[in-house]
Design a protein around this motif. Sequence first.
Motif, mmCIF file in Angstrom:
data_model
loop_
_atom_site.group_PDB
_atom_site.id
_atom_site.type_symbol
_atom_site.label_atom_id
_atom_site.label_comp_id
_atom_site.label_asym_id
_atom_site.label_seq_id
_atom_site.Cartn_x
_atom_site.Cartn_y
_atom_site.Cartn_z
ATOM 1 N N ASP A 7 -58.045 -21.619 38.770
ATOM 2 C CA ASP A 7 -57.122 -22.120 37.242
ATOM 3 C C ASP A 7 -56.790 -23.707 37.151
ATOM 4 O O ASP A 7 -57.202 -23.540 35.756
ATOM 5 N N ASN A 47 -49.404 -30.225 38.626
ATOM 6 C CA ASN A 47 -49.019 -29.834 37.785
ATOM 7 C C ASN A 47 -48.115 -27.859 37.814
ATOM 8 O O ASN A 47 -47.820 -28.202 39.010
ATOM 9 N N TYR A 93 -46.096 -18.247 37.793
ATOM 10 C CA TYR A 93 -47.566 -16.835 38.596
ATOM 11 C C TYR A 93 -45.831 -16.231 38.815
ATOM 12 O O TYR A 93 -45.274 -15.854 39.269
ATOM 13 N N ARG A 121 -47.278 -24.272 36.202
ATOM 14 C CA ARG A 121 -47.804 -23.041 35.537
ATOM 15 C C ARG A 121 -46.752 -21.979 36.082
ATOM 16 O O ARG A 121 -46.116 -21.895 37.611
#
Length: 351
Positions: free
Chosen positions: A119, A98, A102, A100
């Motif tokens: 999250d 995964n 930040y 993402r």
Amino acid sequence: MKLLLTTAAGTADITELVGTVTWAGAKGQCSRTLDFELLYAQNDPDIPKTDCPLGANVQLVNGGEVLFDGFVGTRTRNTDRSTIAVGCFDRGLYLKRNHRAYKFVGASPEQIVRQLAGDFGLAVGALPKTGAVTITRNFLQPGISLYDILATAYTMAWKQTGIPYHIGFEGEKLCVRAIVKGEKSLILQGGSNLIAASMTDSVEKMVNTVAILDEAGNQVRLLQDPEAVGLYGMFRSQVQQGGGDNKLQEAGRMLEENGVSQRVTVDALGNPGSITGGTVVVREPYTGLYGLFAIEGDTHQWKRGLYYNKLTLAFRAVMDEKEAGELPNAGGTVTADWNETAKAWRWVWEG
């Protein structure tokens, strides 16, 4: 040892339908694995037909303790065999797969763990206290995994505390462990639970000279281990500073961590507490192995009622070091100094 398989039809004990069971992990993998051969004879009425679909939950239980809690990730079937090869992964795979973006400003590693876990719907278990360590860093580039973010945060903590950390799952919970001697640190001793041991010394990856370059490529400082250079010749590397980062800490750690490498492999009677991120004490007179070792790789195998470990050990505990992301563009400086108490470099970003 007991193996439990949970599908839409419910939970079944499949222990009697498997032969060899292998449970393993290694530094940098994050996800522990479980592999076994499931007996499956299509035309034999005496053998239960057990469905083992991808995504099914699998638990490995030993003495009432859940050692592995994950899911079926691979299945291999062959026309000339009466078994299905099953490969399972724990939830560490979610951290690896995964991604993402930040931004963190003054966040502790513990806060970063909890935010990422929240999250992505992951439960959080034990986290070590890192004290006053704070992280200010952007993780905006494509391809940075959740694991890279967490490993970077704890690499920064390691640089300040002098304590390496291991990131992984214990059952359903994401946990971080300090790699130090603990209550699960088994004593392995020749003539008792230690079956065999081997030790390899190598200078193959040695670095004994590090040049620090400025942004224009000019050398501004040279760090060296004169004794190692005299014994083995020069093995030089270099780092380039920029954006206020003088790279002193990085260069010092390159010298510290890349001397003569020593790797130990041991075979021992099985113990579920001996896993990657933990430690063992070894006492073996033939190879001269005495002292505390960090576990960098482990394989546990149950076969025909017997349980054995194969462990890869290191004399010095070193975490899976990552340096993903970057400092904010708002400016600032990085300073470094040697912490004599922790025996480690400490760096501070100001800006």
